[in-house]
Design a protein around this motif. Structure first.
Motif, PDB file in Angstrom:
ATOM      1  N   THR A 157       4.576   9.500  66.210  1.00 36.30           N
ATOM      2  CA  THR A 157       3.288   9.959  65.687  1.00 36.30           C
ATOM      3  C   THR A 157       2.612  10.893  66.671  1.00 36.30           C
ATOM      4  O   THR A 157       2.077  11.946  66.297  1.00 36.30           O
ATOM      5  N   THR A 158       2.620  10.527  67.950  1.00 31.61           N
ATOM      6  CA  THR A 158       2.100  11.378  69.014  1.00 31.61           C
ATOM      7  C   THR A 158       3.273  12.017  69.736  1.00 31.61           C
ATOM      8  O   THR A 158       4.139  11.308  70.273  1.00 31.61           O
ATOM      9  N   LYS A 159       3.330  13.321  69.758  1.00 33.43           N
ATOM     10  CA  LYS A 159       4.471  14.029  70.327  1.00 33.43           C
ATOM     11  C   LYS A 159       4.616  13.684  71.809  1.00 33.43           C
ATOM     12  O   LYS A 159       3.688  13.857  72.593  1.00 33.43           O
ATOM     13  N   PRO A 160       5.784  13.175  72.232  1.00 27.54           N
ATOM     14  CA  PRO A 160       5.975  12.846  73.648  1.00 27.54           C
ATOM     15  C   PRO A 160       6.273  14.095  74.475  1.00 27.54           C
ATOM     16  O   PRO A 160       6.638  15.145  73.933  1.00 27.54           O
ATOM     17  N   SER A 161       6.129  13.964  75.778  1.00 23.64           N
ATOM     18  CA  SER A 161       6.435  15.067  76.692  1.00 23.64           C
ATOM     19  C   SER A 161       7.120  14.494  77.920  1.00 23.64           C
ATOM     20  O   SER A 161       6.478  13.860  78.759  1.00 23.64           O
ATOM     21  N   TYR A 162       8.448  14.683  78.004  1.00 21.22           N
ATOM     22  CA  TYR A 162       9.245  14.148  79.096  1.00 21.22           C
ATOM     23  C   TYR A 162       9.862  15.297  79.894  1.00 21.22           C
ATOM     24  O   TYR A 162      10.234  16.328  79.321  1.00 21.22           O
TER      25      TYR A 162
END
Length: 297
Positions: A157-162
């Motif tokens: 739902t919330t775009k991750p950032s790795y």
């Protein structure tokens, strides 16, 4: 990354043999290798031991452990991500029985749109074992490719950032000669991937049979790396039980860290295809292939 002309030609020749399937999968749905995780299921009593050993071996850190329902039917598990420079593990310690078919999926691929990804997978020849369902942070589904290869697709739902990996791990897939053409056709079409090598006389030491040869196919896509090992199924332990190969800068140093952290080296280092590689079992029973440059042992 520039793909050698011969490797690119190999990839194109395979896709050209199945032009309809390749065209019908639509736009790419992959996000990036750092968003793809190996699914590891261990007994609740082994969760902390496994996490400690894995992180001591590869570095990195764990997200906060939570208790959640990650299946579409009632269940309960601890859940956390072990994020290392060489690969990410989704770690589960189920305190209830694991509902079918969970536990058999080898990896989770983050996609840009789950519904589009499922449509593309079906078009490419996969079947949907578990249709889309909500989880605490998004939506998931489980698909199966020809050859019996199960994978989970997920969307947040919330775009991750790795951060990108220092070295991209490989998804290691053991496939029968009877299933490899359908698997490869489908996965290439779905992933928009490229065959970077197809060695029909790969050294059998890679599958524990040093006097034989076998076929090894390496694929790259935005999902990351995949190695298909095409065998007759006559595999000595522990070959075929590993789902992921981890690349490290120095294999001997990594094995020393693994041993010190409670892991067991099941197959001593061997050299093939410019690599030194070994097979390691971590606390809780998870088996991994680990490899590095042959010059570094």
């Amino acid at each position: 990354m520039r793909i050698p002309l011969l490797a690119a030609a190999l990839g194109l020749s395979i896709l050209a043999a199945f032009p309809a399937q390749a065209r019908e999968t639509g736009a790419p749905v992959a996000v990036g290798p750092q968003y793809d995780t190996t699914h590891v299921y261990v007994a609740p009593a082994d969760v902390d031991r496994f996490a400690s050993s894995f992180l001591a071996t590869f570095g990195g850190q764990s997200t906060k452990q939570v208790v959640a329902t990650v299946t579409p039917t009632p269940s309960s598990t601890t859940s956390q991500l072990l994020q290392t420079p060489a690969g990410t593990v989704s770690l589960f310690g189920f305190t209830t029985p694991v509902p079918y078919p969970f536990g058999a999926e080898r990896t989770g691929y983050l996609v840009t749109d789950l519904d589009a990804a499922l449509a593309a997978a079906r078009t490419a020849g996969a079947i949907v074992l578990v249709d889309a369902f909500p989880d605490p942070i998004g939506r998931d589904a489980v698909i199966q490719w020809p050859g019996g290869i199960n994978m989970q697709l997920y969307w947040h739902t919330t775009k991750p950032s790795y951060a990108p990996y220092q070295t991209v791990p490989e998804n290691r897939v053991y496939v029968s000669p009877d299933g490899i053409d359908d698997f490869l056709r489908g996965f290439l079409a779905f992933s928009h991937g490229t065959v970077v090598s197809d060695d029909r006389q790969a050294p059998g030491v890679e599958i524990g049979r040093p006097d034989d040869t076998y076929r090894r196919i390496r694929v790259e896509s935005t999902f990351g790396r995949l190695t298909a090992l095409v065998t007759d199924g006559h595999l000595p332990y522990p070959y075929g039980l590993e789902t992921t190969g981890y690349e490290v800068a120095n294999l001997q140093d990594t094995l020393a860290k693994a041993r010190a952290a409670g892991a067991t080296v099941l197959v001593a280092p061997y050299t093939a295809d410019g690599r030194s590689a070994a097979m390691v079992e971590f606390p809780g029973g998870y088996i991994a292939e680990i490899h590095g440059p042959a010059s570094h042992g």
